[in-house]
Write a protein that holds these residues in place. Sequence first.
Motif, PDB file in Angstrom:
ATOM      1  N   GLY A 203       0.792  -1.218   0.000  1.00 16.45           N
ATOM      2  CA  GLY A 203       0.000   0.000   0.000  1.00 16.45           C
ATOM      3  C   GLY A 203       0.822   1.265   0.000  1.00 16.45           C
ATOM      4  O   GLY A 203       0.317   2.340   0.343  1.00 16.45           O
ATOM      5  N   GLY A 204       2.103   1.168  -0.384  1.00 16.10           N
ATOM      6  CA  GLY A 204       2.985   2.330  -0.378  1.00 16.10           C
ATOM      7  C   GLY A 204       3.195   2.914  -1.756  1.00 16.10           C
ATOM      8  O   GLY A 204       2.881   2.294  -2.779  1.00 16.10           O
ATOM      9  N   THR A 205       3.742   4.103  -1.771  1.00 12.57           N
ATOM     10  CA  THR A 205       3.999   4.850  -3.000  1.00 12.57           C
ATOM     11  C   THR A 205       5.416   5.410  -2.974  1.00 12.57           C
ATOM     12  O   THR A 205       5.859   5.918  -1.944  1.00 12.57           O
ATOM     13  CB  THR A 205       3.007   6.030  -3.138  1.00 12.57           C
ATOM     14  OG1 THR A 205       1.681   5.528  -3.236  1.00 12.57           O
ATOM     15  CG2 THR A 205       3.317   6.887  -4.351  1.00 12.57           C
ATOM     16  N   ALA A 206       6.102   5.315  -4.098  1.00 10.60           N
ATOM     17  CA  ALA A 206       7.421   5.930  -4.231  1.00 10.60           C
ATOM     18  C   ALA A 206       7.510   6.613  -5.592  1.00 10.60           C
ATOM     19  O   ALA A 206       7.000   6.093  -6.590  1.00 10.60           O
ATOM     20  CB  ALA A 206       8.534   4.898  -4.091  1.00 10.60           C
ATOM     21  N   LEU A 207       8.156   7.752  -5.612  1.00  9.29           N
ATOM     22  CA  LEU A 207       8.346   8.481  -6.869  1.00  9.29           C
ATOM     23  C   LEU A 207       9.564   9.384  -6.742  1.00  9.29           C
ATOM     24  O   LEU A 207      10.050   9.642  -5.639  1.00  9.29           O
ATOM     25  CB  LEU A 207       7.123   9.321  -7.205  1.00  9.29           C
ATOM     26  CG  LEU A 207       6.848  10.567  -6.344  1.00  9.29           C
ATOM     27  CD1 LEU A 207       5.960  11.548  -7.108  1.00  9.29           C
ATOM     28  CD2 LEU A 207       6.195  10.193  -5.022  1.00  9.29           C
TER      29      LEU A 207
END
Length: 321
Positions: A203-207
């Motif tokens: 459920g994580g986000t990286a950018l």
Amino acid sequence: MSGETTDHRPRSLAGRVALVAGATRGAGRAIARELGRAGAVVYCTGRSTAGSPSDYGRRETIEGTARLIDEAGGSAHALVVDHLETGAVRELVARIEREEGRLDILVNDIGGEAYVEFGIPLWEYDLAAGMRLFDAGFRTHLQTSHAALGLLIRNPGGLVVEVTDGTRAYNAIHYRETAFLDLTKTAVDRLAFAEGHELKPHGGTALSVSPGWLRSEMMLDGFGVTEETWRTAAEANRGRAGAVPPYEFVISETPAMLARGIAALAADPDRARWNTASTSSFELAVHYGLTDVDGTRPDAWSFIEAMETTPAADLDVGDYR
């Protein structure tokens, strides 16, 4: 991704815990301040203190960053950490776990630009100096993420922002002047891409996020200008090759525009739409309806690319602000 809101106030980050690695000055300081202002508990790290400056030899300190957050009504912890020291980074994360029990936002902002030597081909570049740049600008990100992501994934919705120089699209067709700088900045973006794939099941986000031409304290000092004089100085150099500051500096932005965009992103319940992306301070500002402190929205990357094919005399910087 088009604009969706004109609300310049990020939604509350109360109850969230953030770590901003490299928060002593520039973008990192501004990001830490905005996250704190929005309600997050912010752990700010850097190497410069009042009694012991880093080898950058700058006057800004990590305690100064924490003071700015406190003055903005936020909650900050200023910690001296060298992110190239494995044990120090692990102890930092262990402290956050002991004190907060969670980590929701990780911003890797350490850049290493102070170690760049321009105009030197790879085979003549001092290898130790080149590796110092690569280590400071990339290995710090990798090492911090390695230590911190296990804590971040304990709660769904975690966010990792890798701050780099240049978007994926820009860097794909532009050489960043030295092999070591080029590899460092593209590696940071690729790290965000990889992290996004590994965080998604949790459920994580990286950018990765790039500012435009950042009008940081170091940049102003390097060009011998101030917040009051930079624009006039840059405009006076239109058409003058090799002038300092270069004319392109007219499109520069303060660290606040990047910071506002990242704070809005962190507060966005639909932030997962950005997972694995490469974006810019300008794109975030458009999407979230934000501006820089002067009310403009500089589109630095488009302006710089336009100058590659169009004489400066034929360009209206107002079209890009």
